[in-house]
Scaffold this motif. Structure first.
Motif, PDB file in Angstrom:
ATOM      1  N   ALA A  16       0.807  -1.222   0.000  1.00 46.26           N
ATOM      2  CA  ALA A  16       0.000   0.000   0.000  1.00 46.26           C
ATOM      3  C   ALA A  16       0.843   1.277   0.000  1.00 46.26           C
ATOM      4  CB  ALA A  16      -0.916   0.001   1.217  1.00 46.26           C
ATOM      5  N   LYS A  17       1.979   1.247   0.663  1.00 42.70           N
ATOM      6  CA  LYS A  17       2.746   2.476   0.843  1.00 42.70           C
ATOM      7  C   LYS A  17       3.632   2.808  -0.358  1.00 42.70           C
ATOM      8  CE  LYS A  17       5.463   4.766   4.410  1.00 42.70           C
ATOM      9  NZ  LYS A  17       6.098   4.598   5.711  1.00 42.70           N
ATOM     10  N   PHE A  18       4.359   1.797  -0.876  1.00 39.59           N
ATOM     11  CA  PHE A  18       5.312   2.051  -1.948  1.00 39.59           C
ATOM     12  C   PHE A  18       4.875   1.483  -3.295  1.00 39.59           C
ATOM     13  CE2 PHE A  18       7.934   2.075   1.933  1.00 39.59           C
ATOM     14  CZ  PHE A  18       8.480   3.346   1.815  1.00 39.59           C
ATOM     15  N   GLY A  19       3.892   0.597  -3.312  1.00 47.80           N
ATOM     16  CA  GLY A  19       3.419   0.014  -4.555  1.00 47.80           C
ATOM     17  C   GLY A  19       4.408  -0.950  -5.188  1.00 47.80           C
ATOM     18  N   ASP A  20       5.130  -1.706  -4.352  1.00 49.42           N
ATOM     19  CA  ASP A  20       6.179  -2.600  -4.837  1.00 49.42           C
ATOM     20  C   ASP A  20       5.805  -4.051  -4.547  1.00 49.42           C
ATOM     21  OD1 ASP A  20       8.660  -3.077  -6.053  1.00 49.42           O
ATOM     22  OD2 ASP A  20       9.627  -3.281  -4.098  1.00 49.42           O
ATOM     23  N   ILE A  21       5.862  -4.911  -5.558  1.00 53.07           N
ATOM     24  CA  ILE A  21       5.475  -6.313  -5.395  1.00 53.07           C
ATOM     25  C   ILE A  21       6.536  -7.092  -4.626  1.00 53.07           C
ATOM     26  CG2 ILE A  21       5.022  -8.438  -6.674  1.00 53.07           C
ATOM     27  CD1 ILE A  21       3.677  -6.747  -8.796  1.00 53.07           C
ATOM     28  N   VAL A  22       7.821  -6.796  -4.879  1.00 53.13           N
ATOM     29  CA  VAL A  22       8.905  -7.513  -4.191  1.00 53.13           C
ATOM     30  C   VAL A  22       8.870  -7.217  -2.697  1.00 53.13           C
ATOM     31  CG1 VAL A  22      11.405  -7.824  -4.085  1.00 53.13           C
ATOM     32  CG2 VAL A  22      10.294  -7.498  -6.279  1.00 53.13           C
ATOM     33  N   LEU A  23       8.512  -5.994  -2.346  1.00 56.22           N
ATOM     34  CA  LEU A  23       8.387  -5.623  -0.932  1.00 56.22           C
ATOM     35  C   LEU A  23       7.258  -6.409  -0.268  1.00 56.22           C
ATOM     36  CD1 LEU A  23       9.827  -3.661   0.938  1.00 56.22           C
ATOM     37  CD2 LEU A  23       8.093  -1.983   0.416  1.00 56.22           C
ATOM     38  N   THR A  24       6.162  -6.628  -0.994  1.00 54.88           N
ATOM     39  CA  THR A  24       5.060  -7.436  -0.471  1.00 54.88           C
ATOM     40  C   THR A  24       5.498  -8.876  -0.268  1.00 54.88           C
ATOM     41  OG1 THR A  24       3.495  -6.042  -1.639  1.00 54.88           O
ATOM     42  CG2 THR A  24       2.686  -8.145  -0.866  1.00 54.88           C
ATOM     43  N   LYS A  25       6.262  -9.429  -1.221  1.00 57.30           N
ATOM     44  CA  LYS A  25       6.771 -10.796  -1.061  1.00 57.30           C
ATOM     45  C   LYS A  25       7.673 -10.895   0.163  1.00 57.30           C
ATOM     46  CE  LYS A  25       6.806 -12.698  -5.710  1.00 57.30           C
ATOM     47  NZ  LYS A  25       7.668 -13.292  -6.736  1.00 57.30           N
ATOM     48  N   PHE A  26       8.488  -9.872   0.390  1.00 54.89           N
ATOM     49  CA  PHE A  26       9.366  -9.865   1.564  1.00 54.89           C
ATOM     50  C   PHE A  26       8.549  -9.821   2.844  1.00 54.89           C
ATOM     51  CE2 PHE A  26      12.022  -7.644   4.698  1.00 54.89           C
ATOM     52  CZ  PHE A  26      13.063  -8.554   4.773  1.00 54.89           C
ATOM     53  N   LEU A  47      12.344   0.603   6.789  1.00 54.13           N
ATOM     54  CA  LEU A  47      12.534   1.446   5.611  1.00 54.13           C
ATOM     55  C   LEU A  47      12.552   2.928   5.982  1.00 54.13           C
ATOM     56  CD1 LEU A  47      10.351  -0.385   2.936  1.00 54.13           C
ATOM     57  CD2 LEU A  47      12.831  -0.338   3.130  1.00 54.13           C
ATOM     58  N   ASP A  48      11.771   3.317   6.988  1.00 53.83           N
ATOM     59  CA  ASP A  48      11.825   4.706   7.457  1.00 53.83           C
ATOM     60  C   ASP A  48      13.194   5.015   8.059  1.00 53.83           C
ATOM     61  OD1 ASP A  48       9.253   5.219   6.645  1.00 53.83           O
ATOM     62  OD2 ASP A  48       8.356   4.838   8.626  1.00 53.83           O
ATOM     63  N   GLU A  49      13.754   4.053   8.773  1.00 56.28           N
ATOM     64  CA  GLU A  49      15.085   4.243   9.353  1.00 56.28           C
ATOM     65  C   GLU A  49      16.147   4.343   8.266  1.00 56.28           C
ATOM     66  OE1 GLU A  49      17.697   1.932  12.683  1.00 56.28           O
ATOM     67  OE2 GLU A  49      15.527   1.970  12.899  1.00 56.28           O
ATOM     68  N   VAL A  50      16.012   3.517   7.223  1.00 58.11           N
ATOM     69  CA  VAL A  50      16.948   3.589   6.099  1.00 58.11           C
ATOM     70  C   VAL A  50      16.845   4.944   5.416  1.00 58.11           C
ATOM     71  CG1 VAL A  50      17.364   2.677   3.772  1.00 58.11           C
ATOM     72  CG2 VAL A  50      17.076   1.113   5.675  1.00 58.11           C
ATOM     73  N   GLN A  51      15.621   5.445   5.257  1.00 56.46           N
ATOM     74  CA  GLN A  51      15.424   6.732   4.610  1.00 56.46           C
ATOM     75  C   GLN A  51      16.035   7.861   5.435  1.00 56.46           C
ATOM     76  OE1 GLN A  51      11.355   7.734   3.839  1.00 56.46           O
ATOM     77  NE2 GLN A  51      11.899   9.238   2.289  1.00 56.46           N
ATOM     78  N   SER A  52      15.908   7.785   6.760  1.00 53.31           N
ATOM     79  CA  SER A  52      16.467   8.850   7.592  1.00 53.31           C
ATOM     80  C   SER A  52      17.992   8.815   7.606  1.00 53.31           C
ATOM     81  CB  SER A  52      15.921   8.746   9.017  1.00 53.31           C
ATOM     82  OG  SER A  52      16.398   7.566   9.633  1.00 53.31           O
ATOM     83  N   LYS A  53      18.591   7.616   7.494  1.00 46.28           N
ATOM     84  CA  LYS A  53      20.054   7.529   7.529  1.00 46.28           C
ATOM     85  C   LYS A  53      20.682   7.812   6.168  1.00 46.28           C
ATOM     86  CE  LYS A  53      20.616   4.563  11.499  1.00 46.28           C
ATOM     87  NZ  LYS A  53      21.199   3.358  12.045  1.00 46.28           N
ATOM     88  N   LEU A  54      20.084   7.302   5.083  1.00 45.55           N
ATOM     89  CA  LEU A  54      20.679   7.459   3.761  1.00 45.55           C
ATOM     90  C   LEU A  54      20.221   8.720   3.043  1.00 45.55           C
ATOM     91  CD1 LEU A  54      20.520   3.830   2.303  1.00 45.55           C
ATOM     92  CD2 LEU A  54      22.443   4.981   3.363  1.00 45.55           C
ATOM     93  N   LYS A  55      19.132   9.324   3.505  1.00 45.14           N
ATOM     94  CA  LYS A  55      18.557  10.521   2.876  1.00 45.14           C
ATOM     95  C   LYS A  55      18.221  10.277   1.401  1.00 45.14           C
ATOM     96  CE  LYS A  55      19.485  13.295   6.452  1.00 45.14           C
ATOM     97  NZ  LYS A  55      19.295  12.464   7.621  1.00 45.14           N
ATOM     98  N   GLN A  56      17.688   9.085   1.113  1.00 40.45           N
ATOM     99  CA  GLN A  56      17.240   8.761  -0.247  1.00 40.45           C
ATOM    100  C   GLN A  56      16.064   7.815  -0.163  1.00 40.45           C
ATOM    101  OE1 GLN A  56      20.449   6.868  -2.323  1.00 40.45           O
ATOM    102  NE2 GLN A  56      20.227   4.945  -1.257  1.00 40.45           N
ATOM    103  N   ASP A  57      15.476   7.504  -1.309  1.00 36.92           N
ATOM    104  CA  ASP A  57      14.332   6.603  -1.365  1.00 36.92           C
ATOM    105  C   ASP A  57      14.752   5.212  -0.882  1.00 36.92           C
ATOM    106  OD1 ASP A  57      11.737   5.827  -1.894  1.00 36.92           O
ATOM    107  OD2 ASP A  57      12.147   5.341  -3.989  1.00 36.92           O
ATOM    108  N   PRO A  58      14.028   4.611   0.082  1.00 36.18           N
ATOM    109  CA  PRO A  58      14.473   3.336   0.649  1.00 36.18           C
ATOM    110  C   PRO A  58      14.220   2.123  -0.232  1.00 36.18           C
ATOM    111  CG  PRO A  58      12.455   4.022   1.718  1.00 36.18           C
ATOM    112  CD  PRO A  58      12.866   5.142   0.803  1.00 36.18           C
ATOM    113  N   VAL A  59      13.295   2.204  -1.193  1.00 41.83           N
ATOM    114  CA  VAL A  59      12.959   1.028  -2.009  1.00 41.83           C
ATOM    115  C   VAL A  59      14.121   0.610  -2.912  1.00 41.83           C
ATOM    116  CG1 VAL A  59      11.338   0.094  -3.693  1.00 41.83           C
ATOM    117  CG2 VAL A  59      10.511   1.515  -1.845  1.00 41.83           C
ATOM    118  N   PRO A  60      14.805   1.539  -3.613  1.00 38.22           N
ATOM    119  CA  PRO A  60      15.980   1.097  -4.378  1.00 38.22           C
ATOM    120  C   PRO A  60      17.084   0.519  -3.491  1.00 38.22           C
ATOM    121  CG  PRO A  60      15.262   3.229  -5.166  1.00 38.22           C
ATOM    122  CD  PRO A  60      14.472   2.927  -3.932  1.00 38.22           C
TER     123      PRO A  60
END
Length: 116
Positions: A16-26, A47-60
């Protein structure tokens, strides 16, 4: 297991949040005892923690991490003499498409549950 026909593959809906099928499988592999909302909370929190540390989109970054843990070559066992030798038949000659994807096998939690 049915003898009549092979079970059809179910289509996995994107999350629902990112629209990614691989994320749903995970999330589905992480889910324990059918508690999908708990698995979603864990994954989205990470993923929110990754976004705050890397300052980029967490899905890639998630996809890159999956590529890093994906096996390079599929190792298949081969029967030689009377023994099954692991690694004797290396690699992709008969590998089905998408066979090396890390989310397609049951994972350590399911294996541990089956052996316990």
């Amino acid at each position: 297991m049915s003898r009549r026909r092979a079970a059809e593959k179910r289509e996995v809906l994107p999350d629902a949040k990112f629209g990614d099928i691989v994320l749903t499988k995970f999330m589905n592999t992480l889910m324990s005892r059918g508690k999908k909302s708990v698995a979603e909370r864990v994954v989205y929190g990470a993923l929110d923690e990754v976004q705050s540390k890397l300052k980029q989109d967490p899905v890639p970054a998630f996809h890159e991490a999956l590529e890093n843990v994906k096996p390079a070559v599929e190792v298949r066992s081969r029967r030689v003499g009377g023994a099954n030798l692991p690694g004797a038949g290396r690699g992709p000659p008969g590998a089905p498409p998408g066979a090396g994807h890390p989310l397609d096998h049951p994972g350590p939690r399911a294996i541990a549950r089956a052996t316990a």
